[in-house]
Design a protein around this motif. Structure first.
Motif, mmCIF file in Angstrom:
data_model
loop_
_atom_site.group_PDB
_atom_site.id
_atom_site.type_symbol
_atom_site.label_atom_id
_atom_site.label_comp_id
_atom_site.label_asym_id
_atom_site.label_seq_id
_atom_site.Cartn_x
_atom_site.Cartn_y
_atom_site.Cartn_z
ATOM 1 N N LEU A 246 4.490 3.278 3.253
ATOM 2 C CA LEU A 246 5.093 4.859 3.865
ATOM 3 C C LEU A 246 4.275 5.184 4.853
ATOM 4 O O LEU A 246 3.683 4.285 5.542
ATOM 5 C CB LEU A 246 4.489 5.813 2.622
ATOM 6 C CG LEU A 246 5.624 7.133 2.318
ATOM 7 C CD1 LEU A 246 6.544 6.413 1.583
ATOM 8 C CD2 LEU A 246 4.694 7.753 0.948
ATOM 9 N N TRP B 185 -7.367 11.426 8.432
ATOM 10 C CA TRP B 185 -7.824 9.719 7.914
ATOM 11 C C TRP B 185 -8.820 9.679 8.220
ATOM 12 O O TRP B 185 -9.778 8.714 7.664
ATOM 13 C CB TRP B 185 -6.208 9.615 8.913
ATOM 14 C CG TRP B 185 -6.504 7.486 8.359
ATOM 15 C CD1 TRP B 185 -7.062 6.649 9.424
ATOM 16 C CD2 TRP B 185 -6.786 6.415 7.202
ATOM 17 N NE1 TRP B 185 -7.295 5.782 9.006
ATOM 18 C CE2 TRP B 185 -7.220 6.072 8.018
ATOM 19 C CE3 TRP B 185 -6.801 6.687 6.016
ATOM 20 C CZ2 TRP B 185 -7.854 4.984 6.725
ATOM 21 C CZ3 TRP B 185 -6.894 6.264 5.507
ATOM 22 C CH2 TRP B 185 -7.026 4.888 5.151
ATOM 23 N N CYS C 37 -3.466 0.081 5.565
ATOM 24 C CA CYS C 37 -2.734 -1.488 6.447
ATOM 25 C C CYS C 37 -3.766 -1.907 7.195
ATOM 26 O O CYS C 37 -4.353 -3.177 7.503
ATOM 27 C CB CYS C 37 -1.338 -1.409 6.236
ATOM 28 S SG CYS C 37 -0.615 -2.755 6.615
ATOM 29 N N GLU D 101 8.493 5.780 -3.095
ATOM 30 C CA GLU D 101 7.970 5.284 -4.083
ATOM 31 C C GLU D 101 8.991 4.784 -5.675
ATOM 32 O O GLU D 101 8.590 3.669 -5.476
ATOM 33 C CB GLU D 101 7.389 6.623 -5.305
ATOM 34 C CG GLU D 101 6.330 7.323 -4.122
ATOM 35 C CD GLU D 101 6.186 8.097 -2.981
ATOM 36 O OE1 GLU D 101 5.119 8.930 -2.933
ATOM 37 O OE2 GLU D 101 7.912 8.079 -3.212
ATOM 38 N N GLY E 182 2.395 -1.601 4.499
ATOM 39 C CA GLY E 182 2.182 -0.018 4.287
ATOM 40 C C GLY E 182 3.465 0.367 4.428
ATOM 41 O O GLY E 182 4.617 0.641 4.930
ATOM 42 N N LEU F 78 -2.582 1.738 -4.931
ATOM 43 C CA LEU F 78 -2.459 3.118 -4.977
ATOM 44 C C LEU F 78 -3.698 3.342 -4.893
ATOM 45 O O LEU F 78 -4.653 3.501 -4.933
ATOM 46 C CB LEU F 78 -1.944 3.915 -6.093
ATOM 47 C CG LEU F 78 -0.362 2.341 -7.037
ATOM 48 C CD1 LEU F 78 -0.103 3.239 -7.901
ATOM 49 C CD2 LEU F 78 0.359 2.712 -6.013
ATOM 50 N N ILE G 7 0.901 -1.282 -0.218
ATOM 51 C CA ILE G 7 0.123 0.149 0.148
ATOM 52 C C ILE G 7 1.071 1.131 -0.034
ATOM 53 O O ILE G 7 2.044 1.356 0.947
ATOM 54 C CB ILE G 7 -1.328 0.340 1.160
ATOM 55 C CG1 ILE G 7 -1.753 -1.274 1.435
ATOM 56 C CG2 ILE G 7 -1.674 1.458 1.028
ATOM 57 C CD1 ILE G 7 -1.945 -1.747 2.891
ATOM 58 N N ILE G 8 0.681 2.690 -1.051
ATOM 59 C CA ILE G 8 1.722 3.197 -0.911
ATOM 60 C C ILE G 8 -0.003 4.571 -1.385
ATOM 61 O O ILE G 8 -0.545 4.265 -2.368
ATOM 62 C CB ILE G 8 2.601 3.861 -1.823
ATOM 63 C CG1 ILE G 8 3.467 4.196 -1.382
ATOM 64 C CG2 ILE G 8 2.081 3.379 -2.928
ATOM 65 C CD1 ILE G 8 5.039 4.249 -1.826
ATOM 66 N N PRO G 9 0.434 5.429 -1.527
ATOM 67 C CA PRO G 9 -0.674 6.438 -2.035
ATOM 68 C C PRO G 9 -0.865 6.875 -3.549
ATOM 69 O O PRO G 9 -1.450 6.802 -4.304
ATOM 70 C CB PRO G 9 -0.348 8.111 -0.853
ATOM 71 C CG PRO G 9 -0.227 7.279 0.129
ATOM 72 C CD PRO G 9 1.268 6.422 -0.091
ATOM 73 N N THR H 154 -0.718 7.626 5.855
ATOM 74 C CA THR H 154 -1.448 6.703 5.491
ATOM 75 C C THR H 154 -1.601 5.398 4.843
ATOM 76 O O THR H 154 -2.637 4.753 4.824
ATOM 77 C CB THR H 154 -1.717 7.774 3.973
ATOM 78 O OG1 THR H 154 -2.662 9.537 4.378
ATOM 79 C CG2 THR H 154 -3.477 7.252 3.584
ATOM 80 N N SER H 155 -0.388 5.136 4.322
ATOM 81 C CA SER H 155 -0.331 3.954 4.051
ATOM 82 C C SER H 155 -0.318 2.601 5.190
ATOM 83 O O SER H 155 -1.311 1.866 5.251
ATOM 84 C CB SER H 155 1.270 3.524 2.803
ATOM 85 O OG SER H 155 1.319 4.314 2.095
ATOM 86 N N THR H 156 -0.239 2.933 6.348
ATOM 87 C CA THR H 156 0.115 2.596 7.532
ATOM 88 C C THR H 156 -1.574 3.067 7.956
ATOM 89 O O THR H 156 -1.364 1.715 8.548
ATOM 90 C CB THR H 156 1.080 3.323 8.540
ATOM 91 O OG1 THR H 156 2.420 3.175 8.213
ATOM 92 C CG2 THR H 156 0.762 2.448 10.023
#
Length: 403
Positions: free
Chosen positions: A131, A110, A139, A18, A129, A39, A8-10, A134-136
């Motif tokens: 990054l 968030w 996740c 990235e 996650g 994404l 997961i990454i924005p 948000t990724s965390t």
């Protein structure tokens, strides 16, 4: 049976995290792992580097509407009878307008973004996650997985995040990976209760691929004039990278009579501010914002000096890439600089101010022997980190990583 992995990454628009992810994906053994990628934005510089074996998960129509500008988003949500989502969209916008710290805005908004993101239907063996922020959060909140891993690519303290917001999320992770020993120590000090989860995995860089890509463009990119010194820096146009110091240092070098052209590869929210400074100092012929480049390596290869004027870093991929291309390197003395550069041996570390940057560049310009010595020392180092993929395999398979 193959293990099912989710990353997961924005976005894959630009940035060291990235780039690190697409490099990691390119090294995965797809005979052993099925890999999905989530994404929040399906556009970006590195999208074309996603391996074909990776399945890109779709976004919902509601999310697409949610991410429109505020007015059209509210109108379209309301006419579809999604009043609660419209309310969250309004609060999301409000939270992102309050305060100055971008990281805290992302943290505090968030829960409103979360309202439009459904929990993924697939169960995974491991979810990553990749990054911070948000990724965390995605996740932890939106994924069903046997094991959950968070990734921190930066000096946690320097981003100004609210650790109390992250604490309950870190508690629910099985592992927290970061990119340097210095970053790991900072995390352990801030989150001592999670110390047993914190591990180091370096960004994967491949000298073979970097040299191949550096040789793809054989023409004289910079059209150098006699006695001209070309400097290149790579990074997002963001406060973190300190490019306003680079612009002022360039002015000082020109005032001292040096023929300098300084080129920045990257884009970001500070473009207008930096463009204004370039105009203020009358540097339009000497300081260039080149924008994003999917292949920055010919630019680095053809430069005389690589400079990193950052205020903070985790572990800079761009510095590692400049080392692989044997460039004389100057970096500011951010907290993790000594993790990558041995001062006087494979680069110069200078104080984090305009005068020190200008004096360090001047030293490299005047002392061609020093430049040659730094390049020679770099050529003798083992700089590839492809073996880090085995740390990742150990992590997802339940073994403790080394290093």
């Amino acid at each position: 049976m193959k293990k099912k992995l989710l990353f997961i990454i924005p976005s894959l628009n630009s940035g060291g995290g990235e780039k690190s992810l697409v490099t990691l994906l390119s090294k995965i053994d797809f005979d052993s792992y099925d890999v999905d990628l989530f994404l929040l934005d399906h556009h970006g510089l590195f999208m074309k580097f996603i391996p074909p074996q990776v399945r890109l998960l779709p976004l919902t129509e509601s999310y697409r509407i949610f991410t429109l500008p505020l007015g059209p988003s509210l109108w379209k949500l309301l006419i579809r009878g999604k009043g609660r989502l419209a309310f969250n969209r309004m609060l999301f916008s409000l939270k992102n307008r309050i305060g100055n710290n971008v990281s805290r805005k992302e943290q505090y908004s968030w829960k409103y973004l979360s309202a439009v993101l459904s929990k993924l239907p697939q169960r995974y063996d491991v979810a990553v996650g990749f990054l911070e922020k948000t990724s965390t959060y995605f996740c932890v909140d939106k994924v069903d997985a046997h094991k959950k891993i968070g990734w921190v690519h930066i000096d946690y303290e320097k981003l100004g995040m609210d650790p109390e917001f992250d604490r309950p999320y870190f508690k629910r992770l099985d592992s927290i990976v970061t990119v340097s020993e210095e970053c790991a120590q900072i995390l352990k000090q801030r989150f001592p209760e999670e110390e047993h989860k914190i591990q180091v995995m370096y960004n994967i860089v491949s000298p073979l691929i970097i040299h191949q890509m550096a040789n793809q463009d054989g023409k004289d990119i910079f059209k150098k004039q006699e006695d001209e010194i070309v400097i290149v820096s790579v990074g997002r146009l963001h406060y973190q990278k300190g490019f306003e110091m680079a612009i002022a240092a360039c002015k000082k070098l020109l005032d001292r009579g040096y023929k300098v052209k300084w080129n920045i590869i990257g884009d970001g929210e500070e473009r207008d501010k930096l463009t204004g400074l370039i105009e203020q100092y009358k540097l339009k012929d000497h300081f260039h914002l080149l924008g994003l480049r999917s292949n920055p390596y010919p630019y680095i290869k053809q430069a005389d000096i690589y400079a990193q004027t950052s205020k903070f870093e985790g572990k800079s991929i761009a510095i590692d890439e400049a080392k692989i291309l044997h460039k004389p390197i100057l970096v500011t003395n951010f907290s993790t600089a000594k993790d990558q550069i041995e001062h006087g041996h494979d680069g110069l570390i200078v104080d984090m101010n305009v005068d020190a940057i200008a004096e360090g560049i001047e030293k490299l310009i005047l002392d061609s022997g020093l430049r040659a010595r730094l390049s020679m020392n770099l050529s003798q180092l083992k700089l590839g980190t492809e073996e880090e993929i085995y740390k990742f395999y150990g992590l997802v398979n339940g073994r403790v990583m080394g290093g």
